[in-house]
Design an enzyme around this catalytic site. Structure first.
Site, PDB file in Angstrom:
ATOM      1  N   HIS A  91     -20.719  57.233  39.951  1.00 18.40           N
ATOM      2  CA  HIS A  91     -19.977  58.067  39.295  1.00 18.40           C
ATOM      3  C   HIS A  91     -20.753  59.035  38.300  1.00 18.40           C
ATOM      4  CE1 HIS A  91     -16.625  56.049  41.166  1.00 18.40           C
ATOM      5  NE2 HIS A  91     -15.826  56.808  40.392  1.00 18.40           N
TER       6      HIS A  91
ATOM      7  N   GLN B 141      38.024  57.992  39.975  1.00 19.98           N
ATOM      8  CA  GLN B 141      36.973  57.419  40.281  1.00 19.98           C
ATOM      9  C   GLN B 141      37.270  56.247  41.338  1.00 19.98           C
ATOM     10  OE1 GLN B 141      34.249  58.729  38.814  1.00 19.98           O
ATOM     11  NE2 GLN B 141      32.999  57.669  40.417  1.00 19.98           N
TER      12      GLN B 141
ATOM     13  N   ASP C 121      31.642  66.666  40.518  1.00 19.10           N
ATOM     14  CA  ASP C 121      31.575  66.291  42.206  1.00 19.10           C
ATOM     15  C   ASP C 121      31.503  67.530  43.073  1.00 19.10           C
ATOM     16  OD1 ASP C 121      31.601  63.571  41.535  1.00 19.10           O
ATOM     17  OD2 ASP C 121      33.775  63.260  41.879  1.00 19.10           O
TER      18      ASP C 121
ATOM     19  N   HIS D 155      37.594  56.622  45.341  1.00 19.65           N
ATOM     20  CA  HIS D 155      36.523  56.730  46.208  1.00 19.65           C
ATOM     21  C   HIS D 155      36.420  55.591  47.236  1.00 19.65           C
ATOM     22  CE1 HIS D 155      34.048  60.088  45.099  1.00 19.65           C
ATOM     23  NE2 HIS D 155      34.302  59.994  43.771  1.00 19.65           N
TER      24      HIS D 155
ATOM     25  N   GLU E 131      26.652  55.512  36.225  1.00 18.36           N
ATOM     26  CA  GLU E 131      26.313  56.812  37.195  1.00 18.36           C
ATOM     27  C   GLU E 131      27.053  57.911  36.571  1.00 18.36           C
ATOM     28  OE1 GLU E 131      27.524  58.331  41.864  1.00 18.36           O
ATOM     29  OE2 GLU E 131      28.738  56.745  40.723  1.00 18.36           O
ATOM     30  N   HIS E 132      28.271  57.918  36.022  1.00 19.06           N
ATOM     31  CA  HIS E 132      28.895  59.131  35.100  1.00 19.06           C
ATOM     32  C   HIS E 132      29.302  58.548  33.963  1.00 19.06           C
ATOM     33  CE1 HIS E 132      30.035  59.610  39.813  1.00 19.06           C
ATOM     34  NE2 HIS E 132      29.580  60.657  39.363  1.00 19.06           N
TER      35      HIS E 132
END
Length: 416
Positions: A406, A246, A347, A249, A313-314
């Site tokens: 209506h 991770q 991924d 990145h 996120e993960h």
């Protein structure tokens, strides 16, 4: 580097402060709106050292890119694309369903793909052909007829090959906030899209947020992150490997281990030091580790609570009974169950999507899927019998709200 982490305010810090770039991004948007293609070229020369005079990626360039990419990588992209396609095919809704819920009253939903979408694929530190697949394939599966991709110049050959494999209909070598502006507003070359998807840096995110009146977006997607819940049965080398994967990145990536076992956290730290010594991206990882660390909790319930507040996120579940924990955890963009399910598989090639909400936004947003590329219209069909069945209710509520017309629109039909 590997340290106890105070998660209080962590999510807010992860979201960052886009206010610092809003002025610059507005200037970029104004330039693109005013000067179109010439602004894109000038901005690309300024920010991306672009030395060309055309932003379009031509079909012959894509064809030539195949000669520059190893056959093994082309095969890998094709295999990944097949798995991603299969998973997203499973998400497709029926184009139309109808059900008579009572005599004369039929309700349903019609689902249609968007007409044109834009996918942003980052460049910068590396090429990301996987993001081409993750953004374009679900759009293609949804039935979107026009899929536009923008990626920073010059356009890596592997990215161009991925565009062809994914079914992209047009591509442009333009990145950053100017690419988002071009897809949202349009220029002489790039026609505006209905929706923009894909991750990016703070400038890209700011542009997406500022241009939501022009084009819808998927969700805020910033630097990548992983949360790991682990117990004493977890292998520290697996966790350390996930943390480093991770961290490599981006300098702003982050990892959080939540565990009931203090000894495990220590063992993971030692494994991180050992693995980091031979990492080719050591400098980036060391910066990312400043945003990372571990939390020791008293019990499993507290571990779940802490991770739900993070809403990563993960989320990796490395415990004795990961399937049991899967039913207990709350918010996460994508969940990786058990010791043999590294995030890297998601991924690239398991088939799930890697474009996911970050910085706690998983508590309110879902990861990219087929539904992001569709609109749904509710459908209703009433017969005279059905109108009679609900007419009194409609008239009563309409009159209570003071909407006489209506009520009359129902009444005139009931009178015949």
């Amino acid at each position: 580097m590997w340290k106890p982490l105070d998660t209080r305010g962590w999510r807010e810090r992860r979201r960052g402060d886009i206010s610092g770039v809003l002025g610059s991004v507005r200037e970029i948007i104004d330039a693109v709106q005013r000067d179109g293609d010439s602004a894109l070229i000038e901005l690309s020369r300024r920010f991306d050292r672009f030395d060309g005079d055309s932003i379009s990626i031509l079909p012959e360039e894509i064809e030539a890119a195949y000669d520059e990419v190893d056959d093994r990588l082309i095969e890998a992209l094709c295999e990944a694309e097949a798995r991603i396609t299969h998973f997203h095919e499973l998400q497709k809704s029926r184009s139309l369903w109808l059900e008579e819920i009572e005599p004369g009253v039929t309700l349903g939903v019609r689902t249609r793909p968007l007409d044109r979408v834009g996918c942003y694929v980052p460049g910068g530190r590396a090429a990301y052909p996987s993001t081409v697949l993750m953004t374009a394939v679900p759009a293609r599966v949804a039935g979107v007829p026009e899929i536009c991709i923008c990626t920073p110049p010059p356009g890596d050959p592997l990215t161009l090959v991925a565009m062809d494999i994914a079914g992209v209909t047009e591509g442009y070598r333009v990145g950053g906030a100017q690419a988002i502006a071009a897809m949202a507003i349009g220029t002489e070359t790039i026609r505006p899209v209905a929706k923009i998807v894909g991750p990016g840096n703070v400038y890209v995110t700011a542009a997406k947020m500022l241009l939501r009146d022009e084009a819808e977006i998927d969700f805020p997607a910033g630097p990548s992150e992983i949360g790991i819940i682990a117990d004493l049965t977890a292998d520290p080398s697996y966790i350390a490997a996930d943390v480093l994967a991770q961290a490599e990145h981006d300098p702003h990536s982050a990892s959080v281990l939540v565990t009931t076992d203090a000894g495990l956290a220590t063992r993971v730290g030692k494994e991180i030091e050992r693995m980091l010594a031979s990492s080719p991206r050591r400098e980036i990882i060391e910066q990312a580790l400043t945003h990372s660390g571990y939390v020791i909790t008293a019990d499993r319930a507290e571990a779940i609570r802490v991770m739900d507040e993070i809403a990563p996120e993960h989320l990796s579940l490395q415990v004795a009974d990961p399937m049991g924990l899967l039913g207990e955890v709350g918010h996460a963009g994508s969940i990786f169950v058990g010791p043999y399910t590294p995030v890297a598989c998601g991924d690239y090639a398991s088939g799930t999507n890697h474009v996911l909400p970050t910085a706690g936004y998983a508590s309110v947003y879902s990861g990219l899927d087929v539904h992001h590329f569709c609109t749904r219209s509710q459908v209703q069909i009433l017969t005279p019998e059905g109108l009679e069945a609900i007419g009194d209710v409609v008239e009563a509520l309409a009159e209570a709200e003071g909407l006489a017309a209506h009520a009359e629109s129902v009444r005139v039909r009931r009178r015949g």
